[in-house]
Design a protein around this motif. Structure first.
Motif, PDB file in Angstrom:
ATOM      1  N   LYS A   1     -28.378 -14.477 -27.820  1.00 17.93           N
ATOM      2  CA  LYS A   1     -26.893 -15.070 -27.560  1.00 17.93           C
ATOM      3  C   LYS A   1     -27.448 -16.386 -26.613  1.00 17.93           C
ATOM      4  O   LYS A   1     -28.141 -16.170 -25.510  1.00 17.93           O
ATOM      5  N   LYS A   2     -26.600 -17.484 -27.203  1.00 14.88           N
ATOM      6  CA  LYS A   2     -26.622 -18.747 -26.328  1.00 14.88           C
ATOM      7  C   LYS A   2     -25.284 -19.041 -25.957  1.00 14.88           C
ATOM      8  O   LYS A   2     -24.214 -19.203 -27.147  1.00 14.88           O
ATOM      9  N   THR A   3     -25.167 -18.897 -24.757  1.00 15.37           N
ATOM     10  CA  THR A   3     -23.684 -18.735 -24.237  1.00 15.37           C
ATOM     11  C   THR A   3     -23.739 -19.740 -22.910  1.00 15.37           C
ATOM     12  O   THR A   3     -24.856 -20.486 -22.694  1.00 15.37           O
ATOM     13  N   VAL A   4     -22.894 -19.607 -22.063  1.00 15.76           N
ATOM     14  CA  VAL A   4     -22.675 -20.355 -20.711  1.00 15.76           C
ATOM     15  C   VAL A   4     -22.518 -19.390 -19.728  1.00 15.76           C
ATOM     16  O   VAL A   4     -21.671 -18.197 -20.078  1.00 15.76           O
ATOM     17  N   ASN A   5     -22.602 -19.825 -18.479  1.00 15.42           N
ATOM     18  CA  ASN A   5     -22.628 -19.040 -17.355  1.00 15.42           C
ATOM     19  C   ASN A   5     -20.971 -19.110 -17.035  1.00 15.42           C
ATOM     20  O   ASN A   5     -20.241 -20.151 -17.087  1.00 15.42           O
ATOM     21  N   PHE A   6     -20.410 -17.977 -17.197  1.00 12.79           N
ATOM     22  CA  PHE A   6     -18.886 -17.922 -16.734  1.00 12.79           C
ATOM     23  C   PHE A   6     -18.282 -18.485 -15.587  1.00 12.79           C
ATOM     24  O   PHE A   6     -17.326 -18.977 -15.585  1.00 12.79           O
ATOM     25  N   ASP A   7     -19.120 -18.444 -14.746  1.00 12.76           N
ATOM     26  CA  ASP A   7     -18.678 -19.095 -13.575  1.00 12.76           C
ATOM     27  C   ASP A   7     -19.303 -20.870 -13.206  1.00 12.76           C
ATOM     28  O   ASP A   7     -18.953 -21.254 -12.424  1.00 12.76           O
ATOM     29  N   ASP A   8     -20.029 -21.091 -14.299  1.00  9.53           N
ATOM     30  CA  ASP A   8     -20.463 -22.372 -14.485  1.00  9.53           C
ATOM     31  C   ASP A   8     -20.760 -22.954 -15.654  1.00  9.53           C
ATOM     32  O   ASP A   8     -22.028 -23.007 -16.117  1.00  9.53           O
ATOM     33  N   PRO A   9     -19.710 -23.230 -16.188  1.00 15.74           N
ATOM     34  CA  PRO A   9     -19.850 -23.567 -17.771  1.00 15.74           C
ATOM     35  C   PRO A   9     -20.696 -24.782 -18.226  1.00 15.74           C
ATOM     36  O   PRO A   9     -21.142 -24.811 -19.231  1.00 15.74           O
ATOM     37  N   GLY A  10     -21.312 -25.505 -17.278  1.00 21.39           N
ATOM     38  CA  GLY A  10     -22.258 -26.431 -17.507  1.00 21.39           C
ATOM     39  C   GLY A  10     -23.525 -26.224 -17.247  1.00 21.39           C
ATOM     40  O   GLY A  10     -24.395 -26.790 -17.693  1.00 21.39           O
ATOM     41  N   THR A  11     -23.794 -24.666 -17.399  1.00 19.32           N
ATOM     42  CA  THR A  11     -25.025 -24.362 -17.453  1.00 19.32           C
ATOM     43  C   THR A  11     -25.338 -23.142 -18.525  1.00 19.32           C
ATOM     44  O   THR A  11     -24.192 -22.366 -18.864  1.00 19.32           O
ATOM     45  N   TYR A  12     -26.224 -23.112 -19.312  1.00 18.61           N
ATOM     46  CA  TYR A  12     -26.660 -22.230 -20.333  1.00 18.61           C
ATOM     47  C   TYR A  12     -26.689 -20.887 -19.611  1.00 18.61           C
ATOM     48  O   TYR A  12     -26.777 -20.606 -18.458  1.00 18.61           O
ATOM     49  N   HIS A  13     -26.463 -19.616 -20.691  1.00 20.53           N
ATOM     50  CA  HIS A  13     -26.760 -18.325 -20.255  1.00 20.53           C
ATOM     51  C   HIS A  13     -27.365 -17.946 -21.315  1.00 20.53           C
ATOM     52  O   HIS A  13     -26.676 -17.844 -22.477  1.00 20.53           O
ATOM     53  N   PHE A  14     -28.758 -17.696 -21.474  1.00 19.13           N
ATOM     54  CA  PHE A  14     -29.379 -17.109 -22.615  1.00 19.13           C
ATOM     55  C   PHE A  14     -29.610 -15.605 -22.321  1.00 19.13           C
ATOM     56  O   PHE A  14     -29.926 -15.279 -21.282  1.00 19.13           O
ATOM     57  N   TYR A  15     -29.681 -15.113 -23.814  1.00 15.79           N
ATOM     58  CA  TYR A  15     -29.894 -13.491 -23.569  1.00 15.79           C
ATOM     59  C   TYR A  15     -31.121 -13.409 -24.677  1.00 15.79           C
ATOM     60  O   TYR A  15     -30.943 -13.908 -26.013  1.00 15.79           O
TER      61      TYR A  15
ATOM     62  N   HIS B   1     -25.827 -20.156 -32.706  1.00 14.43           N
ATOM     63  CA  HIS B   1     -24.631 -20.970 -32.146  1.00 14.43           C
ATOM     64  C   HIS B   1     -24.231 -21.054 -30.681  1.00 14.43           C
ATOM     65  O   HIS B   1     -24.674 -19.924 -30.168  1.00 14.43           O
ATOM     66  N   LEU B   2     -23.842 -22.147 -30.351  1.00  9.73           N
ATOM     67  CA  LEU B   2     -23.041 -21.918 -28.854  1.00  9.73           C
ATOM     68  C   LEU B   2     -21.835 -21.252 -28.859  1.00  9.73           C
ATOM     69  O   LEU B   2     -20.956 -21.727 -29.436  1.00  9.73           O
ATOM     70  N   LYS B   3     -21.938 -19.927 -28.195  1.00  8.60           N
ATOM     71  CA  LYS B   3     -20.696 -19.188 -28.092  1.00  8.60           C
ATOM     72  C   LYS B   3     -20.032 -19.445 -26.478  1.00  8.60           C
ATOM     73  O   LYS B   3     -20.853 -19.205 -25.836  1.00  8.60           O
ATOM     74  N   LEU B   4     -18.879 -19.746 -26.830  1.00 10.73           N
ATOM     75  CA  LEU B   4     -18.118 -19.896 -25.448  1.00 10.73           C
ATOM     76  C   LEU B   4     -17.082 -18.997 -25.207  1.00 10.73           C
ATOM     77  O   LEU B   4     -16.410 -18.457 -26.041  1.00 10.73           O
TER      78      LEU B   4
ATOM     79  N   LEU C   1     -30.890 -28.388 -26.861  1.00  8.14           N
ATOM     80  CA  LEU C   1     -31.958 -27.318 -26.907  1.00  8.14           C
ATOM     81  C   LEU C   1     -32.463 -27.261 -28.469  1.00  8.14           C
ATOM     82  O   LEU C   1     -31.564 -27.246 -29.320  1.00  8.14           O
ATOM     83  N   ILE C   2     -33.654 -27.478 -28.588  1.00  9.76           N
ATOM     84  CA  ILE C   2     -34.479 -27.382 -29.671  1.00  9.76           C
ATOM     85  C   ILE C   2     -34.711 -26.223 -30.063  1.00  9.76           C
ATOM     86  O   ILE C   2     -35.720 -25.557 -29.513  1.00  9.76           O
ATOM     87  N   GLN C   3     -34.362 -25.629 -31.268  1.00  5.32           N
ATOM     88  CA  GLN C   3     -34.497 -24.189 -31.577  1.00  5.32           C
ATOM     89  C   GLN C   3     -35.366 -24.185 -32.890  1.00  5.32           C
ATOM     90  O   GLN C   3     -34.925 -25.052 -33.976  1.00  5.32           O
ATOM     91  N   SER C   4     -36.413 -23.530 -32.909  1.00  3.78           N
ATOM     92  CA  SER C   4     -37.187 -23.360 -34.043  1.00  3.78           C
ATOM     93  C   SER C   4     -37.682 -21.807 -34.394  1.00  3.78           C
ATOM     94  O   SER C   4     -37.748 -21.048 -33.205  1.00  3.78           O
TER      95      SER C   4
ATOM     96  N   LEU D   1     -33.206  -9.354 -21.453  1.00  4.03           N
ATOM     97  CA  LEU D   1     -33.403 -10.288 -20.244  1.00  4.03           C
ATOM     98  C   LEU D   1     -32.763 -11.628 -20.434  1.00  4.03           C
ATOM     99  O   LEU D   1     -32.778 -12.189 -21.498  1.00  4.03           O
ATOM    100  N   THR D   2     -31.832 -11.685 -19.531  1.00  2.00           N
ATOM    101  CA  THR D   2     -31.059 -12.934 -19.342  1.00  2.00           C
ATOM    102  C   THR D   2     -31.441 -14.093 -18.373  1.00  2.00           C
ATOM    103  O   THR D   2     -31.957 -13.782 -17.480  1.00  2.00           O
ATOM    104  N   PHE D   3     -31.045 -15.266 -18.618  1.00  5.04           N
ATOM    105  CA  PHE D   3     -31.216 -16.445 -17.732  1.00  5.04           C
ATOM    106  C   PHE D   3     -30.267 -17.414 -17.624  1.00  5.04           C
ATOM    107  O   PHE D   3     -29.546 -17.782 -18.644  1.00  5.04           O
ATOM    108  N   PHE D   4     -29.957 -17.877 -16.522  1.00  7.06           N
ATOM    109  CA  PHE D   4     -29.502 -19.029 -16.171  1.00  7.06           C
ATOM    110  C   PHE D   4     -30.547 -20.026 -15.836  1.00  7.06           C
ATOM    111  O   PHE D   4     -31.120 -20.023 -14.803  1.00  7.06           O
TER     112      PHE D   4
END
Length: 313
Positions: free
Chosen positions: A35-49, A289-292, A310-313, A61-64
């Motif tokens: 999942k490629k989404t955003v930090n719900f509290d900071d939508p200018g930052t990705y949240h990766f799962y 996809h970027l999911k919001l 983000l370049i994905q391959s 494992l997820t990351f901000f």
């Protein structure tokens, strides 16, 4: 009603550069970006799962990733080491693989009768590959370089480093249904038999170590798994009844959550299995996809301008 936790659901950490984080976890460790989404509290930052094919709880494992984040400091009052299971006989592959990719890693060691290989991600996050005493039969995600005979299966354990383990241990045993399995020195291993994998929490007691600082290269919180919303709210009553300040139910799109800080200082989350990561994109397209969240969809154009490419391959 079954009132035990089903092991680990996910772990969330803080990273620096988003592209570097993506490249390391998908290409070096061979995990799937589910999942490629955003930090719900900071939508200018990705949240990766990152996880297995479906993003099964216990593999996630997820990351901000904040590009200019200051480095954190590992210490007490935090989750300090993430354990992943790998197949027997795979640690030689991983040592060679890490050397090839210039990953910082140690010698193969043994802990609680299991072989482990410690390493760090590019931000300094501490991770261990563990050959478990009992084989892990979960199906891993495979890549062209990392096949199933060596691939990461999912979580083995999380390590919490604390000044005093007793209050945290009581949360694990009295509320979550864990039991003390064994002790080695100042390390206490707790386990649940409610689930076969991602079932271990190690508490390390370090009374003289300074408190850690949660920032780049450290874990932000640990999420424990419950089956559904009904059980989530059952646990909320139990935790609130013990006098802990716990949030209302929060909709995270892919699961429902509660948060509270346990007595040792670690932020705990309880997260449901439902509805899962395939709710807004098919399994074969997960992470592409970027999911919001719905509240940010009207701002998609401006959010996409702010987020790093983000370049994905």
């Amino acid at each position: 009603m079954e009132d035990r936790i089903l092991g680990l659901h996910h772990i969330t950490a803080i990273a620096g550069d988003a592209q570097r984080n993506y490249d390391f976890y998908t290409k070096v460790l061979g995990l799937r970006l589910v999942k490629k989404t955003v930090n719900f509290d900071d939508p200018g930052t990705y949240h990766f799962y990152y996880g297995n094919e479906n993003g099964t709880p216990g593999t996630i494992l997820t990351f901000f990733p904040w590009k200019n984040v200051n480095p954190g400091r590992i210490g007490t009052g935090m989750a300090t080491d993430i354990g992943y299971t790998v197949p027997a006989g795979s640690l030689d592959f991983w040592s060679d693989h890490f050397e090839k990719h210039e990953v910082r890693f140690g010698q193969v060691d043994e802990q609680f009768g299991e072989q482990i290989l410690r390493f760090e991600d590019p931000d300094g996050l501490h991770i261990q590959l563990v050959v478990p005493a009992k084989a892990d039969n979960r199906a891993p995600w495979e890549t062209s370089e990392i096949k199933k005979d060596v691939a990461i299966k999912g979580f083995h354990s999380i390590v919490l480093t604390l000044r005093n383990i007793k209050p945290t241990a009581s949360i694990l045993t009295d509320i979550f249904g864990y039991k003390l399995l064994k002790q080695e020195g100042n390390r206490y291993r707790f386990i649940t038999d409610a689930i076969e994998n991602a079932a271990i929490v190690d508490l390390v007691e370090e009374p003289d170590v300074p408190h850690g600082l949660v920032a780049g290269g450290t874990n932000h919180h640990v999420a424990f798994r419950v089956k559904n919303d009904e059980l989530l709210m059952h646990f909320r009553e139990k935790i609130a009844g013990k006098g802990y300040n716990i949030t209302p139910k929060i909709d995270r799109n892919y699961f429902f959550s509660l948060y509270f800080r346990e007595p040792g200082g670690v932020l705990f989350e309880l997260a449901t299995d439902n509805p899962g990561f395939a709710i807004d994109e098919p399994v074969n397209e997960l992470g592409t996809h970027l999911k919001l969240p719905v509240q940010y969809e009207p701002e998609r154009a401006s959010i996409e301008k702010v987020l790093p490419k983000l370049i994905q391959s």
